[in-house]
Scaffold this motif. Structure first.
Motif, PDB file in Angstrom:
ATOM      1  N   TYR A  40       2.326  -5.823  28.187  1.00 34.41           N
ATOM      2  CA  TYR A  40       2.514  -5.016  26.972  1.00 34.41           C
ATOM      3  C   TYR A  40       1.523  -3.866  27.010  1.00 34.41           C
ATOM      4  O   TYR A  40       0.311  -4.081  27.013  1.00 34.41           O
ATOM      5  CB  TYR A  40       2.297  -5.893  25.731  1.00 34.41           C
ATOM      6  CG  TYR A  40       2.322  -5.134  24.417  1.00 34.41           C
ATOM      7  CD1 TYR A  40       3.225  -4.090  24.202  1.00 34.41           C
ATOM      8  CD2 TYR A  40       1.455  -5.471  23.387  1.00 34.41           C
ATOM      9  CE1 TYR A  40       3.249  -3.399  23.007  1.00 34.41           C
ATOM     10  CE2 TYR A  40       1.473  -4.773  22.169  1.00 34.41           C
ATOM     11  CZ  TYR A  40       2.368  -3.740  21.994  1.00 34.41           C
ATOM     12  OH  TYR A  40       2.394  -3.052  20.812  1.00 34.41           O
ATOM     13  N   VAL A  72      -3.809  -1.488  22.081  1.00 35.43           N
ATOM     14  CA  VAL A  72      -3.520  -2.910  22.294  1.00 35.43           C
ATOM     15  C   VAL A  72      -4.838  -3.596  22.633  1.00 35.43           C
ATOM     16  O   VAL A  72      -5.578  -3.136  23.504  1.00 35.43           O
ATOM     17  CB  VAL A  72      -2.489  -3.118  23.422  1.00 35.43           C
ATOM     18  CG1 VAL A  72      -2.268  -4.610  23.666  1.00 35.43           C
ATOM     19  CG2 VAL A  72      -1.175  -2.432  23.078  1.00 35.43           C
ATOM     20  N   ASP A  90      -4.244  -8.715  19.896  1.00 34.64           N
ATOM     21  CA  ASP A  90      -2.787  -8.741  20.069  1.00 34.64           C
ATOM     22  C   ASP A  90      -2.388  -9.827  21.051  1.00 34.64           C
ATOM     23  O   ASP A  90      -1.417 -10.548  20.857  1.00 34.64           O
ATOM     24  CB  ASP A  90      -2.288  -7.385  20.593  1.00 34.64           C
ATOM     25  CG  ASP A  90      -2.565  -6.267  19.612  1.00 34.64           C
ATOM     26  OD1 ASP A  90      -1.910  -6.248  18.559  1.00 34.64           O
ATOM     27  OD2 ASP A  90      -3.453  -5.442  19.893  1.00 34.64           O
ATOM     28  N   GLY A 117      -3.516  -2.338  27.249  1.00 32.06           N
ATOM     29  CA  GLY A 117      -2.452  -3.336  27.199  1.00 32.06           C
ATOM     30  C   GLY A 117      -2.929  -4.673  27.688  1.00 32.06           C
ATOM     31  O   GLY A 117      -4.031  -4.802  28.210  1.00 32.06           O
TER      32      GLY A 117
END
Ligand SMILES: [Zn+2]
Length: 349
Positions: free
Chosen positions: A223, A228, A232, A315
């Motif tokens: 992701y 991020v 998360d 991410g």
């Protein structure tokens, strides 16, 4: 003229009614039908000539001829059914077929336990917005190691651990040791946000035993977006674990190390068999926890290698073995059970 026609009609009716009655074979019946009602059949020809008659005669003979056509058509159909039924009965008598015998039974197929496990996992992840991605099983060194920030001297690159594909000049290709190459290829091609899973077969030079196989299945996830963070990662993977093991499943994150993530974590789930209450539990070896997957925040070097600016984007990534999770959730003690395809084991799921 009209008398002649009347006689003709009566004669056709008599002849064909009699012949139909006498016929004993389907072939003869068909020939007879053609002779009477075919394109050049007797009655067809007669009907064609009606158009030359005076109007009064047309009114008389038109309906008469059509009625005869209908009558003969019905007679042919009835005879055909009769002959066909007789043929079937004769065949049945000949073969001594016993219709009272029970029918053959067929073994019903079912999903393989690995497919069941993979489906469960990918279904939960797709609900979280992850999109299924695929890539090559034979991967180049760059996508399997270099782009992932795995240094040249890393033990994973050892010939003891990896299947290299021999090339006359250099060992440039490997059987992929993880599905991370799929993540790299996606980041190279696609601008964030990226939210993908990469399920598939991977290869490592492991000897086969109860928990190792040189070929196994992985699901990796990635992701990438702005802002991020580890929060998360913790939220999404907790939701995933609770989707797999139930709302009450306890999940634990432990610090770890991988070259491609920083920070890195290992994710454990509370042993569903003993709930940590049995010091002799063979599944968790008495620790009360079972390691499920590795994860972390994607290393800035990996983003840079794929042309993504780590100042703007961040991410998380995770990876897990389908067999490991399937063994835990389905209580299978030996990984070989998945590949030996013993129906006595497969039938249980
Ligand atoms: Zn346990």
């Amino acid at each position: 003229m009209t008398e002649e026609l009347k006689t003709k009609l009566t004669q056709i009716e008599k002849t064909y009614t009699e012949k139909i009655h006498q016929t004993a074979s389907l072939k003869n019946l068909q020939d007879l039908q053609v002779a009477a009602l075919g394109r050049k059949g007797e009655l067809t020809e007669l009907l064609k000539n009606l158009k030359d008659l005076p109007l009064e005669d047309k009114k008389t003979f038109g309906p008469l001829s059509n009625a005869l056509k209908t009558k003969l058509t019905t007679a042919f159909e009835q005879k055909q059914t009769e002959l066909e039924t007789a043929a079937v009965n004769e065949e049945l008598n000949k073969t001594n077929l016993d219709l009272t015998l029970p029918a053959y039974t067929f073994d019903k197929g079912a999903r393989h336990p690995l497919s069941i496990a993979q489906k469960r996992m990918t279904t939960i992840l797709s609900r979280l917005g992850f999109v299924w991605s695929e890539g090559p099983l034979i991967e180049d060194n760059y996508h399997n190691f270099d782009a992932l920030n795995i240094p040249k001297h890393h033990p994973a690159r050892d010939v003891q651990d990896t299947f290299f594909i021999k090339n006359a000049k250099e060992d440039k290709f490997v059987l992929r040791t993880h599905t991370s190459g799929v993540q790299i290829r996606a980041m190279e091609k696609q601008k964030p946000p990226i939210r993908l899973i990469a399920p598939g077969r991977v290869y490592r030079k492991d000897d086969i035993d109860a928990t190792h196989s040189p070929v196994f299945n992985q699901i990796e996830g990635l992701y990438i977006d702005k802002n991020v963070s580890l929060a998360d990662l913790k939220r999404d993977l907790s939701v995933f674990m609770q989707g797999l093991f139930g709302q009450k499943a306890a999940v634990r994150f432990r610090p770890s190390f991988f070259p491609f993530t920083e920070p890195s974590v290992e994710v454990d789930v509370k042993c569903v068999f003993c709930e940590g209450k049995d010091a002799g539990c063979p599944v968790c070896k008495g620790t009360g926890w079972k390691e499920m997957l590795g994860a972390g925040i994607v290393h800035p070097n990996v983003l840079k290698n794929c042309g993504i600016d780590p100042q703007i984007y961040s991410g998380y990534a995770f990876g897990m073995g389908v067999e490991r999770l399937a063994m835990f959730t389905l209580d299978i003690k030996d990984i070989r059970a998945f590949y030996e395809n013993d129906v006595r084991i497969l039938e249980q799921f």
